[in-house]
Design a protein around this motif. Structure first.
Motif, mmCIF file in Angstrom:
data_model
loop_
_atom_site.group_PDB
_atom_site.id
_atom_site.type_symbol
_atom_site.label_atom_id
_atom_site.label_comp_id
_atom_site.label_asym_id
_atom_site.label_seq_id
_atom_site.Cartn_x
_atom_site.Cartn_y
_atom_site.Cartn_z
ATOM 1 N N UNK A 255 17.940 -75.369 101.562
ATOM 2 C CA UNK A 255 17.693 -74.315 102.539
ATOM 3 C C UNK A 255 17.031 -73.342 102.165
ATOM 4 N N UNK A 256 15.941 -73.650 101.282
ATOM 5 C CA UNK A 256 14.809 -72.360 100.877
ATOM 6 C C UNK A 256 13.628 -73.205 100.101
ATOM 7 N N UNK A 257 12.628 -72.699 99.701
ATOM 8 C CA UNK A 257 11.571 -73.213 99.138
ATOM 9 C C UNK A 257 12.008 -73.435 97.523
ATOM 10 N N UNK A 258 12.624 -72.279 96.899
ATOM 11 C CA UNK A 258 12.945 -72.396 95.549
ATOM 12 C C UNK A 258 14.016 -73.342 95.424
ATOM 13 N N UNK A 259 13.731 -74.393 94.603
ATOM 14 C CA UNK A 259 15.027 -75.302 94.184
ATOM 15 C C UNK A 259 14.797 -75.259 92.635
ATOM 16 N N UNK A 260 15.980 -76.205 92.284
ATOM 17 C CA UNK A 260 16.083 -76.517 90.936
ATOM 18 C C UNK A 260 14.993 -77.412 90.296
ATOM 19 N N UNK A 261 14.096 -77.127 89.459
ATOM 20 C CA UNK A 261 12.866 -77.853 89.278
ATOM 21 C C UNK A 261 13.371 -78.817 88.029
ATOM 22 N N UNK A 262 14.464 -78.518 86.999
ATOM 23 C CA UNK A 262 14.954 -79.762 86.219
ATOM 24 C C UNK A 262 15.551 -80.630 87.164
ATOM 25 N N UNK A 263 16.194 -80.479 88.426
ATOM 26 C CA UNK A 263 16.697 -81.299 89.128
ATOM 27 C C UNK A 263 15.738 -82.235 89.766
ATOM 28 N N UNK A 264 14.760 -81.637 90.314
ATOM 29 C CA UNK A 264 13.760 -82.477 90.742
ATOM 30 C C UNK A 264 12.994 -83.657 89.952
ATOM 31 N N UNK A 265 12.772 -83.066 88.678
ATOM 32 C CA UNK A 265 12.226 -83.817 87.566
ATOM 33 C C UNK A 265 13.081 -85.068 87.313
ATOM 34 N N UNK A 266 14.318 -84.813 86.904
ATOM 35 C CA UNK A 266 15.310 -85.888 86.798
ATOM 36 C C UNK A 266 15.504 -86.796 87.983
ATOM 37 N N UNK A 267 15.292 -86.099 89.162
ATOM 38 C CA UNK A 267 15.450 -87.146 90.462
ATOM 39 C C UNK A 267 14.486 -87.969 90.236
ATOM 40 N N UNK A 268 13.094 -87.551 89.991
ATOM 41 C CA UNK A 268 11.990 -88.560 89.839
ATOM 42 C C UNK A 268 12.190 -89.463 88.864
ATOM 43 N N UNK A 269 12.651 -88.903 87.898
ATOM 44 C CA UNK A 269 13.012 -90.101 86.672
ATOM 45 C C UNK A 269 13.785 -91.459 87.237
ATOM 46 N N UNK A 270 15.056 -90.900 87.788
ATOM 47 C CA UNK A 270 16.100 -91.819 88.067
ATOM 48 C C UNK A 270 15.685 -92.686 89.267
ATOM 49 N N UNK A 271 14.823 -92.165 90.278
ATOM 50 C CA UNK A 271 14.290 -93.040 91.310
ATOM 51 C C UNK A 271 13.168 -94.055 91.130
ATOM 52 N N UNK A 272 12.826 -93.867 89.905
ATOM 53 C CA UNK A 272 11.725 -94.944 89.336
ATOM 54 C C UNK A 272 12.181 -95.917 88.257
ATOM 55 N N UNK A 273 13.359 -96.131 88.587
ATOM 56 C CA UNK A 273 14.047 -97.161 87.318
ATOM 57 C C UNK A 273 14.246 -98.655 88.217
ATOM 58 N N UNK A 274 14.509 -99.627 87.469
ATOM 59 C CA UNK A 274 14.689 -100.936 88.203
ATOM 60 C C UNK A 274 15.998 -100.888 89.111
ATOM 61 N N UNK A 275 15.874 -101.204 90.281
ATOM 62 C CA UNK A 275 17.055 -101.351 91.237
ATOM 63 C C UNK A 275 17.746 -99.907 91.971
ATOM 64 N N UNK A 276 16.589 -99.079 91.788
ATOM 65 C CA UNK A 276 16.855 -97.598 92.167
ATOM 66 C C UNK A 276 17.044 -97.547 93.535
ATOM 67 N N UNK A 277 16.591 -98.230 94.427
ATOM 68 C CA UNK A 277 16.447 -98.485 95.936
ATOM 69 C C UNK A 277 17.844 -99.160 96.488
ATOM 70 N N UNK A 278 18.606 -99.683 95.684
ATOM 71 C CA UNK A 278 19.491 -100.569 96.212
ATOM 72 C C UNK A 278 20.657 -99.775 96.818
ATOM 73 N N UNK A 279 21.432 -98.888 96.201
ATOM 74 C CA UNK A 279 22.603 -98.099 96.800
ATOM 75 C C UNK A 279 21.764 -97.108 97.797
ATOM 76 N N UNK A 280 20.722 -96.336 97.730
ATOM 77 C CA UNK A 280 20.038 -95.644 98.772
ATOM 78 C C UNK A 280 20.178 -96.334 99.992
ATOM 79 N N UNK A 281 19.596 -97.514 100.094
ATOM 80 C CA UNK A 281 19.360 -98.364 101.328
ATOM 81 C C UNK A 281 20.517 -98.351 101.882
ATOM 82 N N UNK A 282 22.069 -98.773 101.378
ATOM 83 C CA UNK A 282 23.331 -98.762 101.887
ATOM 84 C C UNK A 282 23.439 -97.295 102.284
#
Length: 322
Positions: free
Chosen positions: A215-242
């Motif tokens: 709810x603001x522009x300031x976010x946790x940058x460490x969380x953003x970076x880890x989110x990017x890493x985990x979403x670029x792994x094999x099969x990362x889209x399977x659970x999110x599509x459900x």
């Protein structure tokens, strides 16, 4: 046609497995059964002496969910009590099989982890804290195995909006979900299945969604970076599509919350896109519920960790004295 050798099969499996650092700097162990697949868990050595009850932390569900979402709480409580966390099926270092992910699968994973944590600590009931949609899974686990949990903590839980309230009045199948098979069919067309998810999980897109969450522009940058890493792994889209197709949302989540018998602590913020708690009056008057509101977004433990800890510890003290 010859069958693939065991070495070839092992190599193919390795190519599909995530290759990334763990979300938490803690000992890792794995659990598995036929329903959940392999799930990664993180926690202190079970031999560590402690008179405190163990705490299990359960991350939310979204396109980039992992146990990293519970890192502030994990890092604090590991110094004062046994604390564990898990990557839910389809996320983090857990199995990311191409299948439909449901509340049943997620609930079974929580029960599997909770039973293991309890076994490691003398079969004493445990405390658990869940985040966002996983609060619905934790509530289901709490209604199915009430003796497994001493208390439940719910951070920014889903299932309290106006639509949930209407579902209670309408009634129907208690296990019904908001699944939209047609939408999942569109997302999983091989021609664009991976490409669309890549667009959804660019750094710019992740930042956009985290800003809506905080709810603001300031976010946790460490969380953003880890989110990017985990979403670029094999099969990362399977659970999110459900997830985006509604398969993991329970129609009658509010009834699950009302049925909980153990002490329940709930906290939510007032900023961002996840602030519809119109239906919380359904549990506000229950004697086992304690509800707090903070001037944060949907991840108060990243913004005001001290206040979250103070509120939760006060709740635990009251529960112990009840």
């Amino acid at each position: 046609m010859q069958l693939a050798s065991a070495a070839q099969r092992d190599h193919a499996t390795a190519l599909r497995e995530p290759s990334m650092p763990p979300p938490l700097a803690a000992p890792r162990f794995e659990l598995a059964d036929a329903r959940t697949g392999r799930i990664a868990c993180y926690g202190e050595d079970p031999g560590a002496a402690s008179e405190q009850r163990p705490l299990l932390l359960i991350h939310s569900v979204n396109a980039a969910a992992t146990a990293y979402e519970m890192k502030p709480l994990f890092e604090h409580y590991r110094n004062v009590r046994p604390v564990y966390a898990l990557d839910l099926p389809g996320f983090g270092l857990s199995d990311r099989a191409d299948r439909i992910y449901t509340p049943r699968i997620m609930t079974d994973a929580i029960l599997l982890a909770a039973n293991e944590v309890r076994r490691r600590h003398g079969d004493t009931p445990i405390d658990a804290i869940a985040l966002s949609l996983s609060c619905e899974f934790a509530a289901r686990a709490g209604t199915e195995a009430p003796n497994l949990f001493r208390t439940l903590g719910l951070i920014s839980p889903t299932g309290f909006d106006r639509r949930a309230e209407a579902a209670v009045k309408k009634g129907g199948d208690k296990d019904a979900t908001r699944a939209m098979p047609w939408l999942r069919n569109i997302f999983t067309v091989p021609l664009w299945k991976h490409r669309f998810f890549s667009l959804l999980t660019s750094r710019a897109s992740i930042r956009f969604f985290l800003r809506k969450t905080f709810g603001r522009k300031d976010i946790d940058e460490g969380l953003l970076e880890y989110d990017y890493i985990t979403t670029h792994q094999p099969g990362a889209e399977n659970a999110p599509y459900s997830f985006v197709s509604g398969y993991m949302f329970s129609v009658h989540a509010l009834k699950l919350y009302q049925a909980l018998a153990m002490p329940v602590w709930m906290v939510h913020g007032v900023r961002g896109d996840f602030v519809d708690y119109h239906g919380k009056h359904a549990v506000e008057g229950l004697p086992n519920w304690q509800i707090e509101v903070m001037q944060t977004g949907a991840m108060p433990h990243f913004e005001q960790l001290d206040k979250v800890i103070a509120g939760y510890d006060d709740f635990l003290a009251r529960a112990a004295g009840a």
